[in-house]
Structures are given as structure tokens and as C-alpha cells.
Motif scaffolding. Structure first.
Motif, PDB file in Angstrom:
ATOM      1  N   VAL A 165      -8.716   1.783  -4.004  1.00 38.94           N
ATOM      2  CA  VAL A 165      -8.553   3.087  -3.376  1.00 38.94           C
ATOM      3  C   VAL A 165      -9.554   3.194  -2.237  1.00 38.94           C
ATOM      4  O   VAL A 165     -10.766   3.044  -2.448  1.00 38.94           O
ATOM      5  CB  VAL A 165      -8.770   4.231  -4.385  1.00 38.94           C
ATOM      6  CG1 VAL A 165      -8.574   5.587  -3.712  1.00 38.94           C
ATOM      7  CG2 VAL A 165      -7.826   4.084  -5.573  1.00 38.94           C
ATOM      8  N   LEU A 185      -5.881  -2.249  -8.353  1.00 39.42           N
ATOM      9  CA  LEU A 185      -5.731  -1.106  -7.451  1.00 39.42           C
ATOM     10  C   LEU A 185      -7.047  -0.887  -6.721  1.00 39.42           C
ATOM     11  O   LEU A 185      -8.095  -0.738  -7.340  1.00 39.42           O
ATOM     12  CB  LEU A 185      -5.357   0.152  -8.237  1.00 39.42           C
ATOM     13  CG  LEU A 185      -5.421   1.490  -7.472  1.00 39.42           C
ATOM     14  CD1 LEU A 185      -4.428   1.509  -6.316  1.00 39.42           C
ATOM     15  CD2 LEU A 185      -5.186   2.658  -8.422  1.00 39.42           C
ATOM     16  N   THR A 231     -10.683   5.460   1.442  1.00 38.40           N
ATOM     17  CA  THR A 231     -10.551   6.811   1.981  1.00 38.40           C
ATOM     18  C   THR A 231     -11.565   7.057   3.091  1.00 38.40           C
ATOM     19  O   THR A 231     -12.571   6.342   3.192  1.00 38.40           O
ATOM     20  CB  THR A 231     -10.747   7.854   0.866  1.00 38.40           C
ATOM     21  OG1 THR A 231     -10.507   9.162   1.380  1.00 38.40           O
ATOM     22  CG2 THR A 231     -12.168   7.807   0.315  1.00 38.40           C
ATOM     23  N   PHE A 281      -2.993   7.433 -13.117  1.00 38.91           N
ATOM     24  CA  PHE A 281      -2.589   6.035 -13.125  1.00 38.91           C
ATOM     25  C   PHE A 281      -2.812   5.388 -14.493  1.00 38.91           C
ATOM     26  O   PHE A 281      -3.753   5.725 -15.207  1.00 38.91           O
ATOM     27  CB  PHE A 281      -3.404   5.240 -12.094  1.00 38.91           C
ATOM     28  CG  PHE A 281      -3.142   5.598 -10.663  1.00 38.91           C
ATOM     29  CD1 PHE A 281      -2.162   4.954  -9.939  1.00 38.91           C
ATOM     30  CD2 PHE A 281      -3.894   6.582 -10.035  1.00 38.91           C
ATOM     31  CE1 PHE A 281      -1.928   5.268  -8.613  1.00 38.91           C
ATOM     32  CE2 PHE A 281      -3.668   6.917  -8.716  1.00 38.91           C
ATOM     33  CZ  PHE A 281      -2.686   6.261  -8.002  1.00 38.91           C
ATOM     34  N   GLU A 315       0.829  -1.199   0.000  1.00 35.88           N
ATOM     35  CA  GLU A 315       0.000   0.000   0.000  1.00 35.88           C
ATOM     36  C   GLU A 315       0.870   1.258   0.000  1.00 35.88           C
ATOM     37  O   GLU A 315       1.940   1.288   0.624  1.00 35.88           O
ATOM     38  CB  GLU A 315      -0.885   0.052   1.247  1.00 35.88           C
ATOM     39  CG  GLU A 315      -1.893  -1.055   1.360  1.00 35.88           C
ATOM     40  CD  GLU A 315      -2.553  -1.091   2.720  1.00 35.88           C
ATOM     41  OE1 GLU A 315      -3.645  -1.696   2.821  1.00 35.88           O
ATOM     42  OE2 GLU A 315      -1.984  -0.546   3.690  1.00 35.88           O
ATOM     43  N   THR A 338       0.057   4.897   1.404  1.00 35.57           N
ATOM     44  CA  THR A 338      -0.948   5.649   2.147  1.00 35.57           C
ATOM     45  C   THR A 338      -0.563   7.119   2.172  1.00 35.57           C
ATOM     46  O   THR A 338       0.612   7.483   2.138  1.00 35.57           O
ATOM     47  CB  THR A 338      -1.104   5.133   3.592  1.00 35.57           C
ATOM     48  OG1 THR A 338       0.096   5.417   4.332  1.00 35.57           O
ATOM     49  CG2 THR A 338      -1.360   3.638   3.605  1.00 35.57           C
ATOM     50  N   TYR A 354      -3.829   3.502  -1.297  1.00 28.87           N
ATOM     51  CA  TYR A 354      -3.739   2.904  -2.624  1.00 28.87           C
ATOM     52  C   TYR A 354      -3.174   1.496  -2.429  1.00 28.87           C
ATOM     53  O   TYR A 354      -1.970   1.326  -2.200  1.00 28.87           O
ATOM     54  CB  TYR A 354      -2.825   3.724  -3.528  1.00 28.87           C
ATOM     55  CG  TYR A 354      -3.202   5.190  -3.646  1.00 28.87           C
ATOM     56  CD1 TYR A 354      -4.200   5.601  -4.536  1.00 28.87           C
ATOM     57  CD2 TYR A 354      -2.571   6.158  -2.877  1.00 28.87           C
ATOM     58  CE1 TYR A 354      -4.548   6.934  -4.649  1.00 28.87           C
ATOM     59  CE2 TYR A 354      -2.920   7.484  -2.966  1.00 28.87           C
ATOM     60  CZ  TYR A 354      -3.898   7.879  -3.863  1.00 28.87           C
ATOM     61  OH  TYR A 354      -4.235   9.208  -3.955  1.00 28.87           O
ATOM     62  N   HIS A 355      -4.049   0.515  -2.510  1.00 29.16           N
ATOM     63  CA  HIS A 355      -3.648  -0.867  -2.234  1.00 29.16           C
ATOM     64  C   HIS A 355      -3.517  -1.639  -3.541  1.00 29.16           C
ATOM     65  O   HIS A 355      -4.449  -1.707  -4.336  1.00 29.16           O
ATOM     66  CB  HIS A 355      -4.673  -1.563  -1.325  1.00 29.16           C
ATOM     67  CG  HIS A 355      -4.330  -2.992  -1.057  1.00 29.16           C
ATOM     68  ND1 HIS A 355      -5.103  -4.046  -1.505  1.00 29.16           N
ATOM     69  CD2 HIS A 355      -3.295  -3.554  -0.389  1.00 29.16           C
ATOM     70  CE1 HIS A 355      -4.550  -5.196  -1.133  1.00 29.16           C
ATOM     71  NE2 HIS A 355      -3.454  -4.926  -0.460  1.00 29.16           N
ATOM     72  N   THR A 381      -6.015   8.415   2.680  1.00 26.72           N
ATOM     73  CA  THR A 381      -6.227   7.668   1.442  1.00 26.72           C
ATOM     74  C   THR A 381      -5.250   6.500   1.373  1.00 26.72           C
ATOM     75  O   THR A 381      -4.065   6.645   1.706  1.00 26.72           O
ATOM     76  CB  THR A 381      -6.038   8.575   0.211  1.00 26.72           C
ATOM     77  OG1 THR A 381      -6.965   9.660   0.278  1.00 26.72           O
ATOM     78  CG2 THR A 381      -6.286   7.800  -1.080  1.00 26.72           C
TER      79      THR A 381
END
Length: 382
Positions: free
Chosen positions: A311, A309, A313, A210, A187, A189, A376-377, A374
Motif C-alpha cells: 500500500v 499487498l 500513498t 482485506f 494495481e 489505484t 494497492y499493488h 493510494t
């Protein structure tokens, strides 16, 4: 002779293994960035590039605008590629036609009609930088500022910026902190914090673009996008929120079950909201009330590479942009032009507008703490 033969065999195997290793490095689609290319003084402050690594992810971030320059992630076969658009030097950022690549945007992301808003019964005037309107914090918004570096580790970077009272027209001195962290769970973050000494408006986000196939590797129209929301914000011809929240069901904006980004974008001449934006450029409602609860904002899968991906939040919404205006004028760090609809942005933010009283407020008062988070994994599917 036998010993010599064995020796030559061993040497040959060693050379071959090095060649294979070098070949694998060459096959990696992650550009080798030189920090020296980011070593520059801007407005009397030092700009630098910071390289982070943890597990399968590597990232490069510059304190010029808090920009994510590079983010390398593996595909289903373990092959890495740079999935964030960016440039190989600070000079390329300064001359780029696309000015928000990977940057933290503020004080307020999005457009503010005629650059004005009401605060305590008085009209506040902001700088104009988008037609007759104010956009993304103004010409010298957070994306064009050199942030101070607070701490750096192998996998984290903390930046800070003081936006003085009256900067770009915003009231109050805003103290902002951005905390980037690569985790062992694949991730990246980002936590954004802010406090003010006067009542002001704040809505911060990161504006990374992206492409899960890798920067410059073709259109993203085949990426499968899921947004778990049935509501999005309507915009007027200036792409400013009207205050109307529309249902996505039965429209090209319905991504609840997941579909290719390009499936319904071809309806842009038939759908008013698609036509206004030239594609997708709208905010989705994730929550109706502010809370610290982390929710899934979107999931994107690239069927070709298998990269996935997610996302997440604590923001009220997420803004989906399908890179509708790139014309190939800018050359990315991989040496390829950045073309029309070859990337996407998922900007976690509060969907509200400073001039829509029916929306949740953007106000931040002294003694209050603004905080967004946030994630992003990255993972992969077979």
C-alpha cells in the motif's frame, strides 16, 4: 471403425478439457456477482455495480458509497481469490451490521470528540453517531450516499459527490471526485479530489477490509505486516487521538521489520493502547508535512497463498485496524460469516485530528485543492 474410434477419442478429450476448464473456474474463489442485485433506487438516485478488469486483477465497485465490493488477485500458483470483504447485493449492504465495508469515508474519517471542532473562533457542531462522538462523517456520511457516475471504462471508474453546506454539520459545499483505476501493473489505484466554497475540514479514505487468503478463509493473524514507521498516535478510551505521538520501538506496535499480525496482539491485556482498542486500531505517522510524494505505507504477505499487498500513498499516515469487533453476524458474498480478526484495514489518511492543534491541519479553504492518492499493488512470493 478406426475413424469412429478416433472420433470418439477426440470427443472424449474435448469433454474432458471442458470439464477441467469448468473445474478450474469452480476452484476460483471469486464470487460471480450479478449486477442486477445492485440495481436499486436509493434517495431517488440509481445504484449500480461496475465490473473492472486489467491484466491479472478484476474488481467490482458500486456507486453506493463508492464501495469496493470485490477485488480478485492471483496467488503464487495463479489461483485467484477475492481478497476484499463485501456482499453479493445492495440489500446485504443495507442490512449489514458492519457499515463501512469497502466504502469511501468522509468528510472526516475517524472520531471527533463530542462532535465539535473550532473553526475561525466558532464552535462547529456535527451530528453524533458513536456514543457521544461523531465518527466517519456521520450516519449519512459518504459511505451511505449514492455517488454520481462520471465515466466508466473496462478498467476505470470515476465517481463524484456534492456534499452540501451543513450536511452532517460540516460547513461549506464540498465537491468530491473518486477515480478508481486498475493498471497493467497489478494495481488498484484510488485518487480522491475535493474543493470547497467555504473553509471546512476534510480527511478522506477508503475503508476496505482485506484477507489475502480470500474472503472468509480464516484469521489474518498469520499475515506478515510491515509498516515502515516508528511513530503512532495514542488514543483515549473513546479511541480518539490524544495528541500524543508514541514511539513504536519496543512495543507491540513496532512492525518496521515485519512480523505476523497475531504475534503481539495477545498482549492486549498488558498494553494500554492494545487494550483500549481491543487490538490494533491506531494511526501511524508516515510523513510530518504534506507533500505529493508517494511513500510506502505498509506491506502485507500471506505465507499460505503467497499473495503480497503493498500500500502506497501521498497521505501523512495510515491507520491499521485488525477487525476487532466482527462477530460473524454478517454473511459475505462467498456465503461465509465475517468473523473476528479475519480481515484487516489499512486506511491511508492524514493522521491528524481536527481538535489537536499540534497536528497538521485538516483545513481546506476556497481555492485550494484536496488530493490524495493510494496504490494497492499486488504480487506474489514463492
Amino acid at each position: 471403425m478406426k475413424k469412429q474410434s478416433v472420433f470418439f477419442v477426440l470427443i472424449t478429450l474435448f469433454i474432458c478439457s471442458k470439464a477441467i476448464s469448468q473445474s478450474n473456474l469452480n476452484n476460483s474463489e471469486c464470487a460471480p456477482l450479478n449486477p442486477e442485485n445492485f440495481n436499486k433506487m436509493i434517495d431517488g438516485k440509481q445504484v449500480s455495480l461496475f465490473l473492472l478488469k486489467n491484466g491479472n486483477l478484476t474488481a467490482a465497485i458500486t456507486n453506493y458509497g463508492g464501495r469496493i465490493v470485490s477485488l480478485c488477485a492471483p496467488d503464487k500458483n495463479g489461483q485467484t481469490a477475492d481478497v476484499v470483504l463485501g456482499f453479493k447485493s445492495i440489500e446485504d449492504y443495507l442490512k449489514a451490521t458492519g457499515v463501512y465495508h469497502g466504502a469511501i469515508v468522509g468528510r472526516v474519517i475517524g472520531r471527533i470528540a463530542k462532535g465539535t471542532f473550532e473553526l475561525d473562533g466558532k464552535t462547529q457542531s456535527l451530528t453524533i453517531n458513536s456514543g457521544a462522538n461523531h465518527q466517519h462523517g456521520g450516519l449519512k456520511g459518504f459511505h451511505n450516499q449514492v455517488w454520481d457516475v462520471k465515466t466508466v471504462t473496462d478498467s476505470s471508474l470515476v465517481l463524484s459527490y456534492i456534499s452540501v453546506d451543513g450536511e452532517m454539520g460540516y460547513p461549506g459545499t464540498l465537491i468530491v471526485e473518486a477515480r478508481y483505476q486498475l493498471t497493467s501493473n497489478n494495481e488498484l489505484t484510488l485518487k480522491l479530489l475535493a474543493t470547497t466554497d467555504k473553509t471546512t475540514i476534510v480527511n478522506l479514505s477508503n475503508h476496505a477490509f482485506f484477507n489475502l487468503s480470500g474472503e472468509g478463509n480464516g484469521p489474518i493473524l498469520g499475515h506478515i505486516l510491515t509498516i515502515p514507521s516508528n511513530y503512532f498516535c495514542a488514543v483515549n478510551p473513546d479511541k480518539i487521538k490524544t495528541g500524543e505521538i508514541l514511539k513504536a520501538a519496543g512495543t507491540p506496535f513496532d512492525f518496521r521489520k515485519g512480523k505476523p499480525i497475531g504475534k503481539d496482539i495477545i498482549l492486549e491485556n498488558a498494553n494500554e493502547q492494545l487494550k483500549i482498542a481491543g487490538g490494533y486500531d491506531q494511526s501511524y505517522v508516515l510523513k510530518k508535512k504534506k507533500s505529493n510524494k508517494i511513500v510506502l505505507a505498509a506491506t502485507v504477505v500471506d505465507p499460505k497463498s503467497g499473495r503480497k499487498l503493498e500500500v502506497l500513498t501521498n497521505n501523512l499516515g495510515v491507520h491499521f485496524f485488525s477487525a476487532n469487533f466482527f462477530k460473524g453476524n454478517d454473511i459475505g458474498k462467498m456465503g461465509k460469516p465475517l468473523h473476528f480478526r479475519e480481515s484487516f484495514a489499512l486506511e491511508t489518511q492524514d493522521y491528524n485530528s481536527s481538535n489537536q492543534k499540534s497536528f497538521p491541519t485538516l483545513l481546506l479553504k476556497p481555492g485550494e485543492k484536496y488530493e490524495t492518492y493510494t496504490v494497492y499493488h499486488f504480487s506474489s512470493i514463492k
